[in-house]
Every structure is written in structure tokens, then in C-alpha cells.
Motif scaffolding. Structure first.
Motif, PDB file in Angstrom:
ATOM      1  N   MET A  79      36.990  32.605  39.410  1.00 52.89           N
ATOM      2  CA  MET A  79      36.411  33.692  40.356  1.00 52.89           C
ATOM      3  C   MET A  79      38.023  33.517  41.243  1.00 52.89           C
ATOM      4  O   MET A  79      38.612  34.161  42.011  1.00 52.89           O
ATOM      5  N   ARG A  80      38.851  32.333  40.749  1.00 53.46           N
ATOM      6  CA  ARG A  80      40.330  32.270  41.115  1.00 53.46           C
ATOM      7  C   ARG A  80      41.078  33.994  41.091  1.00 53.46           C
ATOM      8  O   ARG A  80      42.251  33.989  41.538  1.00 53.46           O
ATOM      9  N   ALA A  81      40.601  34.569  39.580  1.00 54.19           N
ATOM     10  CA  ALA A  81      41.671  36.021  39.284  1.00 54.19           C
ATOM     11  C   ALA A  81      40.392  37.080  40.366  1.00 54.19           C
ATOM     12  O   ALA A  81      41.755  37.621  40.045  1.00 54.19           O
ATOM     13  N   GLU A  82      39.355  36.773  39.993  1.00 52.25           N
ATOM     14  CA  GLU A  82      39.211  37.295  41.616  1.00 52.25           C
ATOM     15  C   GLU A  82      39.248  37.848  42.507  1.00 52.25           C
ATOM     16  O   GLU A  82      39.834  38.380  43.309  1.00 52.25           O
ATOM     17  N   LEU A  83      39.662  36.230  42.917  1.00 52.00           N
ATOM     18  CA  LEU A  83      40.981  36.216  44.220  1.00 52.00           C
ATOM     19  C   LEU A  83      42.116  36.483  43.895  1.00 52.00           C
ATOM     20  O   LEU A  83      42.059  37.548  44.952  1.00 52.00           O
ATOM     21  N   GLY A  84      42.828  36.581  43.676  1.00 55.21           N
ATOM     22  CA  GLY A  84      43.910  37.429  43.232  1.00 55.21           C
ATOM     23  C   GLY A  84      43.853  38.470  42.725  1.00 55.21           C
ATOM     24  O   GLY A  84      45.249  39.511  43.121  1.00 55.21           O
ATOM     25  N   LYS A  85      42.737  39.428  42.302  1.00 55.11           N
ATOM     26  CA  LYS A  85      42.535  40.738  42.490  1.00 55.11           C
ATOM     27  C   LYS A  85      42.566  40.977  44.549  1.00 55.11           C
ATOM     28  O   LYS A  85      42.955  42.386  44.903  1.00 55.11           O
ATOM     29  N   GLU A  86      42.760  40.620  45.326  1.00 56.06           N
ATOM     30  CA  GLU A  86      41.738  40.202  46.666  1.00 56.06           C
ATOM     31  C   GLU A  86      43.201  40.044  47.168  1.00 56.06           C
ATOM     32  O   GLU A  86      42.947  41.185  48.688  1.00 56.06           O
ATOM     33  N   LEU A  87      43.608  38.922  47.126  1.00 51.77           N
ATOM     34  CA  LEU A  87      44.850  38.881  48.274  1.00 51.77           C
ATOM     35  C   LEU A  87      46.369  39.363  47.316  1.00 51.77           C
ATOM     36  O   LEU A  87      45.861  39.527  46.391  1.00 51.77           O
ATOM     37  N   THR A  88      47.143  39.461  48.453  1.00 52.75           N
ATOM     38  CA  THR A  88      48.175  40.243  48.112  1.00 52.75           C
ATOM     39  C   THR A  88      49.295  38.692  48.445  1.00 52.75           C
ATOM     40  O   THR A  88      50.136  39.120  49.322  1.00 52.75           O
ATOM     41  N   MET A  89      48.606  37.754  47.777  1.00 48.58           N
ATOM     42  CA  MET A  89      50.223  36.521  47.444  1.00 48.58           C
ATOM     43  C   MET A  89      50.788  36.875  46.578  1.00 48.58           C
ATOM     44  O   MET A  89      50.170  37.270  45.173  1.00 48.58           O
ATOM     45  N   ARG A  90      52.251  35.667  46.330  1.00 50.90           N
ATOM     46  CA  ARG A  90      52.640  35.459  45.266  1.00 50.90           C
ATOM     47  C   ARG A  90      51.855  34.466  44.309  1.00 50.90           C
ATOM     48  O   ARG A  90      51.960  34.877  43.003  1.00 50.90           O
ATOM     49  N   SER A  91      51.609  33.891  44.472  1.00 55.29           N
ATOM     50  CA  SER A  91      50.366  33.328  43.159  1.00 55.29           C
ATOM     51  C   SER A  91      49.234  32.973  45.062  1.00 55.29           C
ATOM     52  O   SER A  91      48.607  32.759  45.641  1.00 55.29           O
ATOM     53  N   THR A  92      47.696  32.850  43.615  1.00 63.24           N
ATOM     54  CA  THR A  92      46.350  32.513  44.253  1.00 63.24           C
ATOM     55  C   THR A  92      46.421  30.924  43.425  1.00 63.24           C
ATOM     56  O   THR A  92      46.600  30.636  43.153  1.00 63.24           O
ATOM     57  N   PRO A  93      45.774  30.085  45.180  1.00 68.32           N
ATOM     58  CA  PRO A  93      45.724  28.984  45.059  1.00 68.32           C
ATOM     59  C   PRO A  93      44.616  28.752  43.728  1.00 68.32           C
ATOM     60  O   PRO A  93      43.726  29.504  44.095  1.00 68.32           O
ATOM     61  N   GLU A  94      44.624  27.367  43.609  1.00 66.38           N
ATOM     62  CA  GLU A  94      43.420  26.801  42.863  1.00 66.38           C
ATOM     63  C   GLU A  94      41.752  26.266  43.840  1.00 66.38           C
ATOM     64  O   GLU A  94      42.551  26.154  45.112  1.00 66.38           O
ATOM     65  N   ILE A  95      41.121  27.126  43.092  1.00 61.90           N
ATOM     66  CA  ILE A  95      39.642  26.847  44.291  1.00 61.90           C
ATOM     67  C   ILE A  95      38.712  25.208  43.540  1.00 61.90           C
ATOM     68  O   ILE A  95      39.286  25.406  42.384  1.00 61.90           O
ATOM     69  N   ARG A  96      39.180  24.667  44.847  1.00 60.64           N
ATOM     70  CA  ARG A  96      37.387  23.949  44.511  1.00 60.64           C
ATOM     71  C   ARG A  96      36.898  24.111  45.611  1.00 60.64           C
ATOM     72  O   ARG A  96      36.530  24.328  46.410  1.00 60.64           O
ATOM     73  N   PHE A  97      35.337  24.489  45.295  1.00 62.53           N
ATOM     74  CA  PHE A  97      34.279  23.970  46.036  1.00 62.53           C
ATOM     75  C   PHE A  97      33.509  22.993  46.331  1.00 62.53           C
ATOM     76  O   PHE A  97      33.697  22.087  45.644  1.00 62.53           O
ATOM     77  N   VAL A  98      33.035  22.458  48.140  1.00 67.75           N
ATOM     78  CA  VAL A  98      33.221  21.424  48.247  1.00 67.75           C
ATOM     79  C   VAL A  98      32.095  21.754  49.313  1.00 67.75           C
ATOM     80  O   VAL A  98      31.349  22.747  50.024  1.00 67.75           O
ATOM     81  N   PHE A  99      30.804  20.515  48.904  1.00 66.38           N
ATOM     82  CA  PHE A  99      29.547  20.939  49.961  1.00 66.38           C
ATOM     83  C   PHE A  99      29.706  20.616  50.909  1.00 66.38           C
ATOM     84  O   PHE A  99      30.213  19.196  52.028  1.00 66.38           O
ATOM     85  N   ASP A 100      30.124  21.381  52.200  1.00 65.96           N
ATOM     86  CA  ASP A 100      29.828  20.630  54.322  1.00 65.96           C
ATOM     87  C   ASP A 100      28.956  20.144  54.361  1.00 65.96           C
ATOM     88  O   ASP A 100      27.828  21.094  54.617  1.00 65.96           O
ATOM     89  N   GLU A 101      28.737  19.226  54.563  1.00 64.63           N
ATOM     90  CA  GLU A 101      27.631  18.710  54.944  1.00 64.63           C
ATOM     91  C   GLU A 101      27.699  18.182  56.697  1.00 64.63           C
ATOM     92  O   GLU A 101      26.613  17.625  57.225  1.00 64.63           O
ATOM     93  N   SER A 102      28.182  18.823  57.379  1.00 61.41           N
ATOM     94  CA  SER A 102      28.650  18.717  59.034  1.00 61.41           C
ATOM     95  C   SER A 102      27.497  19.195  59.495  1.00 61.41           C
ATOM     96  O   SER A 102      26.911  18.651  60.583  1.00 61.41           O
ATOM     97  N   ALA A 103      26.616  20.396  59.027  1.00 56.66           N
ATOM     98  CA  ALA A 103      25.365  21.285  59.253  1.00 56.66           C
ATOM     99  C   ALA A 103      24.196  20.017  59.509  1.00 56.66           C
ATOM    100  O   ALA A 103      23.829  20.036  60.084  1.00 56.66           O
ATOM    101  N   GLN A 104      23.876  19.558  58.496  1.00 52.02           N
ATOM    102  CA  GLN A 104      23.233  18.481  58.497  1.00 52.02           C
ATOM    103  C   GLN A 104      23.220  16.861  58.966  1.00 52.02           C
ATOM    104  O   GLN A 104      22.545  16.769  60.248  1.00 52.02           O
TER     105      GLN A 104
END
Length: 124
Positions: A79-104
Motif C-alpha cells: 500500500m505504501r508503494a501505491e501511496l508513493g504513486k499518488e503523492l508527489t513527495m521526495r519519499s513516501t512515509p512508512e505507514i502503519r494502520f491503527v484502530f481508532d476507538e474514539s467512536a466506540q
């Protein structure tokens, strides 16, 4: 999320990452995984823009939320590779998915407040 105020650049990158990830999820059919509906709530990049947490909410499949997060984090490099194709940044950040429990948490808090309010009015 950190308590330090975000720079204007961080805020812009966060919004771009959030939108791009939502598009990647939509285009890849990842909005529905293992019976759960996944929504991207927020992106939070580090000050150096090398890391980014993607906060999501998963509706349904309550018993599979951990498995869904593990699966998404396992796919993070692709997904980071896909993100890199979408963004025009020098480097694409490492991504980590986190569950947001604020709604619950908000729903639970609302339920408690409603219950206490009912108890308060019943005692009058």
C-alpha cells in the motif's frame, strides 16, 4: 497522536495521505474486509514525514477487528508503494494502520450519560 502542534506542512501531508489512502482502499476493494466495513478517519505523520499512522474504523465484524488490522499492516508495504504513486513527495512515509476507538468510546460515554440522566430524572 502527539500533543505537539502540527506544522502546516504536516497538516497538508496528513490530508493528502488520508485522501490517497481512501482512494487506494476504494479502488482495491479494501473497504470491505472479512465482513467489516473499513473507513479511513485520519492520517498522522511524524514531524520528519518518514512515518505515518493511518487511523481507521471498522464497522461490523467486531470479533475480527484484530485480524483485519494484522492483514492491513501485512499489506502496508504494497500500500505504501501505491501511496508513493499518488503523492508527489521526495519519499513516501512508512505507514502503519491503527484502530481508532474514539467512536466506540463516544458511543459508550453517551450511553453512560443517558443512563445517568435517566437515573437523575427518575430520582426527582
Amino acid at each position: 497522536m502527539s500533543s505537539k502542534p502540527k506544522s502546516q506542512r504536516q497538516l497538508q501531508v496528513n490530508e493528502r495521505v488520508k485522501r490517497a489512502m481512501a482512494e487506494i482502499f476504494s479502488n482495491s476493494g479494501l473497504t470491505t474486509i472479512m465482513g467489516g466495513y473499513v473507513t479511513i478517519l485520519e492520517a498522522d505523520s511524524s514531524p520528519d514525514m518518514k512515518n505515518c499512522k493511518i487511523f481507521l474504523n471498522i464497522f461490523g465484524a467486531d470479533d475480527k477487528k484484530t485480524q483485519i488490522l494484522e492483514r492491513l499492516n501485512g499489506a502496508a508495504p504494497r500500500m505504501r508503494a501505491e501511496l508513493g504513486k499518488e503523492l508527489t513527495m521526495r519519499s513516501t512515509p512508512e505507514i502503519r494502520f491503527v484502530f481508532d476507538e474514539s467512536a466506540q468510546n463516544a458511543i459508550a460515554m453517551d450511553g453512560l450519560l443517558s443512563k445517568e440522566s435517566k437515573n437523575f430524572t427518575d430520582n426527582d
